[in-house]
Write an enzyme that holds these catalytic residues in place. Structure first.
Site, PDB file in Angstrom:
ATOM      1  N   ASP A  76       0.839  -1.199   0.000  1.00  0.00           N
ATOM      2  CA  ASP A  76       0.000   0.000   0.000  1.00  0.00           C
ATOM      3  C   ASP A  76       0.877   1.254   0.000  1.00  0.00           C
ATOM      4  O   ASP A  76       1.532   1.550   0.997  1.00  0.00           O
ATOM      5  CB  ASP A  76      -0.891  -0.022   1.246  1.00  0.00           C
ATOM      6  CG  ASP A  76      -2.099   0.883   1.138  1.00  0.00           C
ATOM      7  OD1 ASP A  76      -2.181   1.646   0.169  1.00  0.00           O
ATOM      8  OD2 ASP A  76      -2.966   0.816   2.022  1.00  0.00           O
ATOM      9  N   ARG A  82      -7.667  -1.568  -6.680  1.00  0.00           N
ATOM     10  CA  ARG A  82      -8.227  -2.843  -6.222  1.00  0.00           C
ATOM     11  C   ARG A  82      -9.439  -3.260  -7.059  1.00  0.00           C
ATOM     12  O   ARG A  82      -9.651  -4.441  -7.321  1.00  0.00           O
ATOM     13  CB  ARG A  82      -8.578  -2.748  -4.741  1.00  0.00           C
ATOM     14  CG  ARG A  82      -7.353  -2.806  -3.851  1.00  0.00           C
ATOM     15  CD  ARG A  82      -7.631  -2.352  -2.418  1.00  0.00           C
ATOM     16  NE  ARG A  82      -6.481  -2.632  -1.570  1.00  0.00           N
ATOM     17  CZ  ARG A  82      -5.335  -1.951  -1.588  1.00  0.00           C
ATOM     18  NH1 ARG A  82      -5.192  -0.937  -2.422  1.00  0.00           N
ATOM     19  NH2 ARG A  82      -4.329  -2.282  -0.796  1.00  0.00           N
TER      20      ARG A  82
END
Length: 562
Positions: free
Chosen positions: A44, A86
């Site tokens: 991330d 995502r």
């Protein structure tokens, strides 16, 4: 690599599990080459040059070993920020097609309620997890979700058989459940396990990366006797802010960044050239608008900046160490060789500071809570209750060839680390061919022999996958030079074909007009060719307009500084 105290405890747990399985006569997931397991690891906000195998000085031996066993991609592109990436990752479609045309937290008034801007993964496409489930795979998620938090939008409703997940974009890395952005001081970050909202985290949650790795091992272990292949998505929240890590891990990097980000920038750029990751004549990216030369900072400012990077490096180090535990578990079960392993970052390095991320004039309530509820002192940096970002200067060093960072359609915002190990791929190979995060789903489908739905799924109309399988590219074939790839987020957009790229970013990051670059000679997007190449500019503008229409893009009527 020496694990931290948390790592030692977790290593003992995974070793005990591995020993138990080794002594058993039961099958452990799939060892059938026709039905490979899949482990998809997502970092991330990690920079393109952070890993040792990508020219970084952070100690990442396990991910570096993965790179030596598989293919390193140097032209792999995510979306500019986490939830759109995502969405594309799991569906093989542009995020505007599946509900993440904008992040839920940033939806503009004119986008609200419009198709493609729901702020969660909608039902217009079939997530790859459901297709894998239909094919007999066990499916697991451990870590960040950020694709919906309402009923019917959590991981259990999107094809994950077992999941432990943080539903929102960020939170404390400690078990205190402090949100990264809280509307009230007593708010708790929403975590769910198998669809059930948690009121507190388990006692075994010591640090985020440790626990997410533990959970992935636990989920794989839980189904070891059924012999079915697994799809595991290990979705770390590191190194997303707030930057936090165990003291022992931070101590390992003490003093290592006292030389400053200008020197780290130069060192990483030189190593990337030596490793063949960027052209030998590549220029360093221009310093970002909020960047400052290291020697212009006061000693106190340098001290704080160096500490922020020490914590960041510790987070990447810890992520690597705990990923290594998962690899060790798979190897001890005889599963590693039959597991497709892919590692990516969800976007470029995070270069915003607090004033840009939560500006007081746009998000006064959230900003007030952050300012009053968190510790910003030097002594507490990285510890529970602290709130540290590493800002534009270190993000500049995080991808020294590429312009800007997360949130931007420039190369620094979208071009990220991408590594894949699978049967039939050359070990230690490097490819500079264009691959998009939208290509991961069709790539996995080709590797597993799963067919995409033909316009309908269980009686419901669904959108066809628009990503392209990258299997041929990963095996060394050239990419389609005519491929068009576009993207937009927060009103900032790009479209590219071959080496030509059209970019639109607001002031002060440009003059507020579209710009044209040729990446074959200008990876840093520093020489605007829009005036000297009017015909090419017109062609690229036409491609942008087609992309905009094809994806029903609604440019926001306001653009935040995020």
């Amino acid at each position: 690599m020496k694990p931290t105290s948390f790592g030692k405890q977790a290593l003992a747990t995974s070793t005990a599990l591995a020993t138990a399985v080794t002594c058993s006569t039961a099958f452990a997931a799939s060892t059938d080459p026709e039905r490979p397991n899949i482990l998809l690891i997502v970092a991330d906000d990690m920079g393109f040059a952070d890993l040792g195998s990508y020219g970084g000085e952070i100690e990442t031996p396990h991910l570096d070993a993965l790179a030596s066993e598989g293919v390193r991609m140097t032209n792999f592109h995510a979306e500019p920020a986490c939830s759109p990436t995502r969405a594309a990752l799991l569906t093989g479609l542009d995020p505007h097609q599946v509900g993440l045309g904008n992040m839920a937290e940033e939806t503009a008034p004119n986008q609200q309620g419009k198709p493609g801007y729901e702020g969660y993964l909608n039902d217009s496409a079939v997530p790859v997890t459901k297709l894998l489930q239909d094919a007999g795979y066990n499916t697991y998620l451990s870590g960040k979700w950020h694709l919906g938090r309402g009923e019917g939008t959590t991981p259990d409703a999107r094809g994950f058989e077992h999941s432990f997940s943080l539903l929102v974009g960020g939170a404390s890395h400690w078990p205190d459940m402090r949100p990264a952005y809280a509307p009230t001081p007593d708010a708790k970050a929403p975590y769910v396990e198998d669809g059930q909202l948690l009121t507190q985290l388990p006692d075994s949650f010591k640090y985020s990366s440790q626990f997410y790795a533990d959970k992935m091992i636990e989920y794989i272990e839980s189904d070891r006797e059924n012999g079915a292949p697994f799809f595991g998505m290990l979705s770390y929240t590191a190194p997303h802010w707030p930057l936090q890590a165990p003291d022992e891990a931070i101590e390992k990097y003490r003093g290592r960044y006292d030389q400053g980000y200008d020197q780290i920038f130069a060192d990483r750029l030189a190593r990337q050239k030596e490793m063949g990751l960027v052209p030998a004549d590549a220029e360093g990216a221009p310093r970002p608008p909020k960047g400052q030369p290291w020697d212009s900072l006061s000693p106190e400012q340098q001290k704080v900046e160096a500490r922020a990077m020490e914590i960041y490096a510790a987070m990447v180090d810890e992520m690597d160490a705990h990923t290594g535990r998962v690899f060790d578990y798979l190897k001890q079960q005889g599963l590693y060789d039959n597991t497709i392993v892919m590692f990516i970052s969800d976007n470029g390095a995070e270069g915003h500071d607090l004033d840009e991320t939560w500006p007081a004039d746009q998000f006064p309530k959230i900003r007030k809570v952050i300012d009053e509820s968190n510790d910003f002192s030097y002594e507490q940096m990285g510890r529970p209750g602290s709130y540290t970002l590493y800002g534009p200067n270190w993000a500049w060093a995080g991808a020294p060839t590429f312009k800007l960072h997360k949130g931007f359609p420039t190369e620094g915002g979208t071009r990220t680390t991408g590594i894949i190990k699978a049967a039939g791929l050359k070990e230690g190979a490097i490819t500079n061919s264009l691959v998009s995060v939208r290509d991961i789903t069709p790539t996995l489908m080709e590797m597993t022999g799963i067919q995409a739905p033909d316009g309908k799924y269980k009686g419901q109309a669904v959108k066809p996958i628009t990503g392209q399988s990258a299997v041929a590219i990963l095996k060394g074939e050239a990419a389609d030079p005519e491929r068009v790839l576009g993207g937009e987020l927060f009103g900032k957009y790009f479209v590219r074909q071959g080496d030509w790229k059209l970019v639109m970013v607001p002031k002060p990051y440009s003059e507020g007009e579209v710009q044209l670059f040729n990446l074959s000679t200008d990876l840093g997007e520093s020489r605007d060719l829009s005036a000297s190449e009017p015909e090419k500019l017109a062609q690229m503008l036409a491609l942008w307009e087609q992309y905009r229409q094809d994806n029903n893009i609604i440019l926001p009527d306001w653009v935040s500084g995020y």
